[in-house]
Write a protein that holds these residues in place. Structure first.
Motif, PDB file in Angstrom:
ATOM      1  N   VAL A   1      -6.504  -2.774   3.335  1.00  0.00           N
ATOM      2  CA  VAL A   1      -6.161  -1.641   4.203  1.00  0.00           C
ATOM      3  C   VAL A   1      -7.372  -0.743   4.408  1.00  0.00           C
ATOM      4  CG1 VAL A   1      -4.755   0.451   4.393  1.00  0.00           C
ATOM      5  CG2 VAL A   1      -3.719  -1.672   3.586  1.00  0.00           C
ATOM      6  N   SER A   2      -8.101  -0.467   3.335  1.00  0.00           N
ATOM      7  CA  SER A   2      -9.263   0.430   3.428  1.00  0.00           C
ATOM      8  C   SER A   2     -10.355  -0.161   4.315  1.00  0.00           C
ATOM      9  CB  SER A   2      -9.810   0.723   2.034  1.00  0.00           C
ATOM     10  OG  SER A   2      -8.831   1.301   1.202  1.00  0.00           O
ATOM     11  N   LEU A   3     -10.709  -1.425   4.067  1.00  0.00           N
ATOM     12  CA  LEU A   3     -11.789  -2.040   4.842  1.00  0.00           C
ATOM     13  C   LEU A   3     -11.361  -2.324   6.277  1.00  0.00           C
ATOM     14  CD1 LEU A   3     -13.411  -4.487   2.252  1.00  0.00           C
ATOM     15  CD2 LEU A   3     -14.168  -2.216   2.964  1.00  0.00           C
TER      16      LEU A   3
ATOM     17  N   PHE B   1       0.831  -1.200   0.000  1.00  0.00           N
ATOM     18  CA  PHE B   1       0.000   0.000   0.000  1.00  0.00           C
ATOM     19  C   PHE B   1       0.874   1.263   0.000  1.00  0.00           C
ATOM     20  CE2 PHE B   1      -2.481   3.279   2.227  1.00  0.00           C
ATOM     21  CZ  PHE B   1      -3.617   3.302   1.436  1.00  0.00           C
TER      22      PHE B   1
ATOM     23  N   THR C   1      -9.318  -0.471   8.019  1.00  0.00           N
ATOM     24  CA  THR C   1      -9.414   0.838   8.678  1.00  0.00           C
ATOM     25  C   THR C   1     -10.866   1.178   8.978  1.00  0.00           C
ATOM     26  OG1 THR C   1      -7.444   1.576   7.474  1.00  0.00           O
ATOM     27  CG2 THR C   1      -8.818   3.274   8.480  1.00  0.00           C
ATOM     28  N   LEU C   2     -11.736   0.922   8.009  1.00  0.00           N
ATOM     29  CA  LEU C   2     -13.161   1.199   8.214  1.00  0.00           C
ATOM     30  C   LEU C   2     -13.742   0.340   9.324  1.00  0.00           C
ATOM     31  CD1 LEU C   2     -15.719   2.683   7.250  1.00  0.00           C
ATOM     32  CD2 LEU C   2     -16.057   0.845   5.583  1.00  0.00           C
TER      33      LEU C   2
ATOM     34  N   ILE D   1      -4.999  -2.539  -1.334  1.00  0.00           N
ATOM     35  CA  ILE D   1      -5.797  -1.325  -1.140  1.00  0.00           C
ATOM     36  C   ILE D   1      -7.127  -1.655  -0.471  1.00  0.00           C
ATOM     37  CG2 ILE D   1      -6.989   0.553  -2.327  1.00  0.00           C
ATOM     38  CD1 ILE D   1      -4.796   0.460  -4.437  1.00  0.00           C
ATOM     39  N   VAL D   2      -7.770  -2.719  -0.926  1.00  0.00           N
ATOM     40  CA  VAL D   2      -9.066  -3.117  -0.360  1.00  0.00           C
ATOM     41  C   VAL D   2      -8.912  -3.527   1.099  1.00  0.00           C
ATOM     42  CG1 VAL D   2     -10.891  -4.851  -0.468  1.00  0.00           C
ATOM     43  CG2 VAL D   2     -10.093  -3.766  -2.563  1.00  0.00           C
TER      44      VAL D   2
END
Length: 462
Positions: free
Chosen positions: A370-372, A337, A374-375, A367-368
């Motif tokens: 790390v993003s999810l 990332f 974090t969410l 990317i998916v």
């Protein structure tokens, strides 16, 4: 009736994907662990009463080798309970499929394609070939490390007169070795390894064991293969490490070094620990390793300032390497990332490292994830902030510890509400399985790519 039920279960088994079966196996292992932890003979006679929810919390924490607990372990479990925990650490650390495969190999049973696929997904491997060899090599190596260092710790404790007799030294030496290698981090003494905070040789050995458990099984097998390759060819041929091995070692080293420096600077030279530069540096290095993986501690977390606690939360969120005993987002995922952000800023379309190009699919997965992740953690903090009477920093720290399967805490675990405990249990389970596999659990079949493409139209971003 029984025949119909059996037939229905078999049909569901055939329809399920390897990911769904893997999650189901971990669910079954959790239920079995829950039943074992409810047994009365593993608890002390004067142990405080634990609820079913507390035992379920402990079961998930054990299978995910996290280390969080809603009650003091040293006041609840007797020696049989601690031995049971050591066995369960192996289940959580090695994984259900690895232990099942080893049992099948030892009993001479044939390992079919379906079992090999489960091993592949459980150990996050790109290829199906060599799964059984990988499993047996890793299992043998990890057990050998645990036994050898457990005996060394026992002799060391006897020499230092830490315990009254050798049996007690052996009991605690084996537990510390198993706990460090499996990155469990459960405290069965009430002091963790705080009595050895100034024993730098002991701390270095603990850090090595934690790294062995968290660096990733494929890395260990490649290092083992490299060693025997060197003995065989005596340097006449060059051994080629895989890109995953290079990235796993590279990012583990980077996060350890950067974490050590930031933790050391954050504490102003160890203001809360001791006015000794060497001691402060060793403490910073120890927590840089332990916070991403093991959860072992040499002092109270409340001794640190807020900046240090946020740094520790970030390290716990990053976690260990893939295909290891640790959880979190994983080091290579965060590394890819970061490399993607760097390449995007530099205007490059590809990520090239170690003379190799990282595939577009792996970049998208990073990317998916790390993003999810974090969410997910932000959503958990929001829920806990509404249900728990605790400082926000403590909630952030607890969420990061659960998702990273680390086990460090600011002391709010036992005071969590029912909703709070459920949230932490979900985070521990997802942290052990991985965010990517959690998403794939809900996918029955991979969507086929369309044979046609829609017209492209630019939109405004940023």
């Amino acid at each position: 009736m029984f025949y119909r039920l059996k037939k229905k279960i078999r049909a569901k088994y055939r329809e399920a994907t390897p990911i769904q079966l893997l999650v189901a196996y971990y669910g079954i292992a959790t239920i079995i662990t829950f039943g074992l932890l409810c047994l009365p003979w593993i608890k002390l006679p004067d142990a405080p009463e634990t609820t079913l929810l507390d035992n379920l919390f402990m079961a998930i924490s054990t299978i995910s080798v996290t280390g969080l607990s809603t009650f003091p372990i040293d006041q609840v479990y007797n020696e049989y309970g601690v031995i049971l925990l050591e066995i369960l650490f192996q289940v959580g650390g090695f994984g259900v499929t690895m232990l099942a495969t080893v049992a099948m190999v030892l009993t001479g049973r044939r390992i079919g394609l379906h079992q090999r696929q489960l091993i592949q997904f459980d150990m996050n491997q790109p290829r199906l070939s060599g799964m059984v060899k990988l499993v047996t090599s890793v299992f043998g190596l990890m057990i050998m490390v645990q036994v050898v260092f457990g005996l060394l710790f026992s002799l060391y404790f006897t020499w230092r007169h830490v315990y009254d007799n050798f049996s007690a030294a052996l009991f605690h030496g084996m537990y510390i070795s198993i706990s460090a290698v499996t990155n469990a981090g459960f405290d069965v003494t009430g002091d963790s390894i705080a009595p050895f905070r100034q024993d730098y040789v002991f701390l270095m050995i603990i850090m090595v064991l934690v790294i062995i458990g968290s660096i990733g099984y494929p890395v260990l097998t490649e290092i083992e293969a490299w060693f025997f390759y060197k003995l065989r060819y005596r340097g006449l041929r060059k051994f080629r490490f895989s890109l995953f091995c290079k990235l796993a070692v590279f990012f583990a080293a980077i996060f350890t070094i950067v974490g050590t420096i930031l933790l050391y600077l954050s504490e102003n030279g160890g203001l809360h620990l001791r006015a000794d530069s060497l001691h402060n540096f060793m403490s910073a290095m120890f927590y840089s390793v332990s916070s991403r993986n093991a959860g072992l501690q040499i002092n109270s977390m409340n001794d640190f300032n807020h900046t240090t606690l946020l740094l520790l939360a970030l390290l716990m969120f990053i976690g260990a390497s893939p295909s290891s005993v640790g959880g979190g987002v994983r080091t290579t995922t965060i590394g890819i990332f970061i490399l993607y952000l760097y390449s995007f800023i530099r205007g490059r379309n590809n990520i090239n490292i170690f003379n190799r190009r990282i595939s577009r699919e792996d970049i998208q997965k990073a990317i998916v994830v790390v993003s999810l992740s974090t969410l997910l953690c932000i959503s958990a903090v929001f829920i806990l902030s509404a249900t728990e009477d605790a400082p926000l920093l403590s909630l952030v720290f607890e969420v990061a510890s659960a998702f990273g399967t680390t086990g460090l805490s600011l002391g709010i675990t036992d005071s969590l509400s029912t909703v709070g405990k459920i949230v932490i249990m979900v985070l521990m389970f997802i942290g052990r399985i991985g965010m990517l596999y959690t998403l794939m659990f809900f996918i029955r079949k991979r969507d086929r790519d369309l044979s046609y493409k829609m017209p492209t139209e630019k939109i405004i971003i940023g």
